[in-house]
Design a protein around this motif. Structure first.
Motif, PDB file in Angstrom:
ATOM      1  N   LYS A   6      25.650  53.586  29.562  1.00 55.65           N
ATOM      2  CA  LYS A   6      24.692  52.692  30.229  1.00 55.65           C
ATOM      3  C   LYS A   6      24.319  51.511  29.332  1.00 55.65           C
ATOM      4  O   LYS A   6      24.290  50.364  29.786  1.00 55.65           O
ATOM      5  CB  LYS A   6      23.437  53.475  30.626  1.00 55.65           C
ATOM      6  CG  LYS A   6      22.463  52.660  31.428  1.00 55.65           C
ATOM      7  CD  LYS A   6      21.334  53.501  31.968  1.00 55.65           C
ATOM      8  CE  LYS A   6      20.446  52.659  32.864  1.00 55.65           C
ATOM      9  NZ  LYS A   6      19.419  53.449  33.510  1.00 55.65           N
ATOM     10  N   VAL A   7      24.061  51.779  28.054  1.00 56.85           N
ATOM     11  CA  VAL A   7      23.717  50.703  27.114  1.00 56.85           C
ATOM     12  C   VAL A   7      24.882  49.715  26.997  1.00 56.85           C
ATOM     13  O   VAL A   7      24.690  48.498  27.049  1.00 56.85           O
ATOM     14  CB  VAL A   7      23.327  51.287  25.739  1.00 56.85           C
ATOM     15  CG1 VAL A   7      23.282  50.202  24.678  1.00 56.85           C
ATOM     16  CG2 VAL A   7      21.986  52.001  25.830  1.00 56.85           C
ATOM     17  N   ALA A   8      26.104  50.234  26.868  1.00 55.45           N
ATOM     18  CA  ALA A   8      27.271  49.351  26.763  1.00 55.45           C
ATOM     19  C   ALA A   8      27.434  48.507  28.019  1.00 55.45           C
ATOM     20  O   ALA A   8      27.733  47.310  27.931  1.00 55.45           O
ATOM     21  CB  ALA A   8      28.526  50.177  26.498  1.00 55.45           C
ATOM     22  N   LYS A   9      27.231  49.106  29.187  1.00 60.80           N
ATOM     23  CA  LYS A   9      27.363  48.348  30.434  1.00 60.80           C
ATOM     24  C   LYS A   9      26.318  47.243  30.525  1.00 60.80           C
ATOM     25  O   LYS A   9      26.637  46.111  30.907  1.00 60.80           O
ATOM     26  CB  LYS A   9      27.236  49.280  31.645  1.00 60.80           C
ATOM     27  CG  LYS A   9      27.428  48.553  32.965  1.00 60.80           C
ATOM     28  CD  LYS A   9      27.187  49.452  34.140  1.00 60.80           C
ATOM     29  CE  LYS A   9      27.370  48.748  35.462  1.00 60.80           C
ATOM     30  NZ  LYS A   9      26.807  47.433  35.575  1.00 60.80           N
ATOM     31  N   ILE A  10      25.095  47.544  30.158  1.00 62.02           N
ATOM     32  CA  ILE A  10      24.045  46.520  30.175  1.00 62.02           C
ATOM     33  C   ILE A  10      24.427  45.374  29.245  1.00 62.02           C
ATOM     34  O   ILE A  10      24.345  44.199  29.612  1.00 62.02           O
ATOM     35  CB  ILE A  10      22.681  47.121  29.776  1.00 62.02           C
ATOM     36  CG1 ILE A  10      22.189  48.094  30.850  1.00 62.02           C
ATOM     37  CG2 ILE A  10      21.648  46.010  29.545  1.00 62.02           C
ATOM     38  CD1 ILE A  10      21.013  48.951  30.424  1.00 62.02           C
ATOM     39  N   CYS A  11      24.866  45.702  28.049  1.00 63.81           N
ATOM     40  CA  CYS A  11      25.249  44.661  27.083  1.00 63.81           C
ATOM     41  C   CYS A  11      26.425  43.837  27.596  1.00 63.81           C
ATOM     42  O   CYS A  11      26.445  42.612  27.428  1.00 63.81           O
ATOM     43  CB  CYS A  11      25.582  45.288  25.734  1.00 63.81           C
ATOM     44  SG  CYS A  11      24.147  45.903  24.841  1.00 63.81           S
ATOM     45  N   ARG A  12      27.412  44.481  28.234  1.00 63.67           N
ATOM     46  CA  ARG A  12      28.562  43.756  28.790  1.00 63.67           C
ATOM     47  C   ARG A  12      28.130  42.759  29.851  1.00 63.67           C
ATOM     48  O   ARG A  12      28.755  41.713  30.021  1.00 63.67           O
ATOM     49  CB  ARG A  12      29.564  44.734  29.404  1.00 63.67           C
ATOM     50  CG  ARG A  12      30.657  45.170  28.497  1.00 63.67           C
ATOM     51  CD  ARG A  12      31.811  45.839  29.226  1.00 63.67           C
ATOM     52  NE  ARG A  12      31.442  46.632  30.377  1.00 63.67           N
ATOM     53  CZ  ARG A  12      31.221  47.938  30.374  1.00 63.67           C
ATOM     54  NH1 ARG A  12      31.323  48.617  29.256  1.00 63.67           N
ATOM     55  NH2 ARG A  12      30.907  48.570  31.484  1.00 63.67           N
ATOM     56  N   ASP A  13      27.058  43.086  30.580  1.00 69.67           N
ATOM     57  CA  ASP A  13      26.565  42.182  31.620  1.00 69.67           C
ATOM     58  C   ASP A  13      25.969  40.903  31.042  1.00 69.67           C
ATOM     59  O   ASP A  13      25.813  39.916  31.756  1.00 69.67           O
ATOM     60  CB  ASP A  13      25.519  42.885  32.484  1.00 69.67           C
ATOM     61  CG  ASP A  13      26.117  43.959  33.382  1.00 69.67           C
ATOM     62  OD1 ASP A  13      27.350  43.966  33.583  1.00 69.67           O
ATOM     63  OD2 ASP A  13      25.334  44.801  33.876  1.00 69.67           O
ATOM     64  N   TYR A  14      25.604  40.928  29.763  1.00 72.50           N
ATOM     65  CA  TYR A  14      24.912  39.786  29.154  1.00 72.50           C
ATOM     66  C   TYR A  14      25.685  39.127  28.018  1.00 72.50           C
ATOM     67  O   TYR A  14      25.289  38.062  27.567  1.00 72.50           O
ATOM     68  CB  TYR A  14      23.540  40.228  28.621  1.00 72.50           C
ATOM     69  CG  TYR A  14      22.574  40.541  29.724  1.00 72.50           C
ATOM     70  CD1 TYR A  14      21.744  39.555  30.240  1.00 72.50           C
ATOM     71  CD2 TYR A  14      22.497  41.812  30.268  1.00 72.50           C
ATOM     72  CE1 TYR A  14      20.855  39.831  31.265  1.00 72.50           C
ATOM     73  CE2 TYR A  14      21.616  42.101  31.294  1.00 72.50           C
ATOM     74  CZ  TYR A  14      20.804  41.110  31.786  1.00 72.50           C
ATOM     75  OH  TYR A  14      19.934  41.392  32.805  1.00 72.50           O
TER      76      TYR A  14
ATOM     77  N   VAL B 264      14.263  38.628  27.335  1.00 68.87           N
ATOM     78  CA  VAL B 264      13.200  39.586  27.673  1.00 68.87           C
ATOM     79  C   VAL B 264      13.736  40.612  28.668  1.00 68.87           C
ATOM     80  O   VAL B 264      13.512  41.815  28.521  1.00 68.87           O
ATOM     81  CB  VAL B 264      11.959  38.852  28.227  1.00 68.87           C
ATOM     82  CG1 VAL B 264      10.958  39.835  28.818  1.00 68.87           C
ATOM     83  CG2 VAL B 264      11.317  38.015  27.137  1.00 68.87           C
ATOM     84  N   LEU B 265      14.464  40.151  29.674  1.00 69.45           N
ATOM     85  CA  LEU B 265      15.042  41.044  30.667  1.00 69.45           C
ATOM     86  C   LEU B 265      16.039  42.011  30.024  1.00 69.45           C
ATOM     87  O   LEU B 265      15.999  43.217  30.282  1.00 69.45           O
ATOM     88  CB  LEU B 265      15.721  40.218  31.762  1.00 69.45           C
ATOM     89  CG  LEU B 265      16.308  40.957  32.938  1.00 69.45           C
ATOM     90  CD1 LEU B 265      15.214  41.672  33.723  1.00 69.45           C
ATOM     91  CD2 LEU B 265      17.049  39.986  33.835  1.00 69.45           C
TER      92      LEU B 265
ATOM     93  N   LYS C 276      15.656  46.148  29.827  1.00 65.94           N
ATOM     94  CA  LYS C 276      16.672  47.050  30.384  1.00 65.94           C
ATOM     95  C   LYS C 276      17.185  48.017  29.315  1.00 65.94           C
ATOM     96  O   LYS C 276      17.351  49.212  29.578  1.00 65.94           O
ATOM     97  CB  LYS C 276      17.840  46.251  30.962  1.00 65.94           C
ATOM     98  CG  LYS C 276      17.525  45.584  32.271  1.00 65.94           C
ATOM     99  CD  LYS C 276      18.755  44.889  32.813  1.00 65.94           C
ATOM    100  CE  LYS C 276      18.470  44.254  34.154  1.00 65.94           C
ATOM    101  NZ  LYS C 276      19.681  43.654  34.749  1.00 65.94           N
ATOM    102  N   LEU C 277      17.443  47.501  28.117  1.00 66.55           N
ATOM    103  CA  LEU C 277      17.964  48.359  27.053  1.00 66.55           C
ATOM    104  C   LEU C 277      16.913  49.365  26.581  1.00 66.55           C
ATOM    105  O   LEU C 277      17.236  50.529  26.318  1.00 66.55           O
ATOM    106  CB  LEU C 277      18.482  47.517  25.890  1.00 66.55           C
ATOM    107  CG  LEU C 277      19.774  46.765  26.185  1.00 66.55           C
ATOM    108  CD1 LEU C 277      20.107  45.806  25.047  1.00 66.55           C
ATOM    109  CD2 LEU C 277      20.930  47.736  26.416  1.00 66.55           C
ATOM    110  N   LEU C 278      15.673  48.923  26.471  1.00 69.28           N
ATOM    111  CA  LEU C 278      14.614  49.836  26.043  1.00 69.28           C
ATOM    112  C   LEU C 278      14.384  50.958  27.049  1.00 69.28           C
ATOM    113  O   LEU C 278      14.041  52.084  26.674  1.00 69.28           O
ATOM    114  CB  LEU C 278      13.326  49.066  25.772  1.00 69.28           C
ATOM    115  CG  LEU C 278      13.364  48.190  24.521  1.00 69.28           C
ATOM    116  CD1 LEU C 278      12.144  47.274  24.473  1.00 69.28           C
ATOM    117  CD2 LEU C 278      13.456  49.045  23.262  1.00 69.28           C
ATOM    118  N   GLU C 279      14.609  50.669  28.325  1.00 70.54           N
ATOM    119  CA  GLU C 279      14.507  51.705  29.347  1.00 70.54           C
ATOM    120  C   GLU C 279      15.693  52.668  29.292  1.00 70.54           C
ATOM    121  O   GLU C 279      15.564  53.825  29.691  1.00 70.54           O
ATOM    122  CB  GLU C 279      14.428  51.076  30.733  1.00 70.54           C
ATOM    123  CG  GLU C 279      13.117  50.392  31.024  1.00 70.54           C
ATOM    124  CD  GLU C 279      13.098  49.708  32.389  1.00 70.54           C
ATOM    125  OE1 GLU C 279      14.055  49.893  33.177  1.00 70.54           O
ATOM    126  OE2 GLU C 279      12.134  48.981  32.661  1.00 70.54           O
ATOM    127  N   ALA C 280      16.838  52.206  28.807  1.00 65.60           N
ATOM    128  CA  ALA C 280      18.061  53.009  28.819  1.00 65.60           C
ATOM    129  C   ALA C 280      18.162  53.973  27.638  1.00 65.60           C
ATOM    130  O   ALA C 280      18.844  54.993  27.740  1.00 65.60           O
ATOM    131  CB  ALA C 280      19.284  52.095  28.836  1.00 65.60           C
TER     132      ALA C 280
END
Length: 96
Positions: free
Chosen positions: A22-30, A49-50, A54-58
């Motif tokens: 999940k963390v890797a996917k979020i980072c790939r999106d940005y 900030v967004l 997202k990462l802090l929630e993951a």
């Protein structure tokens, strides 16, 4: 501004493996992966900030770690890349 995101997710459990994906996917999106758990993200302040939220929630803060390095807008003189992985222009086109 260029922000480097680095993370270390504990993958001793299946839940940890899911968090890592999940963390890797979020980072790939940005941004662009530059090392196994390191991404370079060219973002504005609001997007940062967004991304952080997202990462802090993951992650699980008792098992995982997350770091943000803000290199600012004049990052071209702050980043040097050597070795097998070529550098890229975050404002240009990505070669596939």
């Amino acid at each position: 501004m260029l922000v480097v995101v680095a993370y270390d997710v504990d993958t001793k459990t299946h839940a940890g493996e899911r968090r890592l994906r999940k963390v890797a996917k979020i980072c790939r999106d940005y941004g662009q992966r530059v090392q196994c758990s390191v991404f370079e993200c060219d973002v504005d302040s609001a997007t940062l900030v967004l991304l952080k939220n997202k990462l802090l929630e993951a992650i699980n803060p008792s098992e995982d770690s997350l770091r943000f390095y803000n290199l600012g807008n004049h990052y071209d003189k702050k980043v040097q890349a050597f070795g097998a992985k070529r550098s890229y222009d975050p404002e240009g086109f990505l070669a596939l």
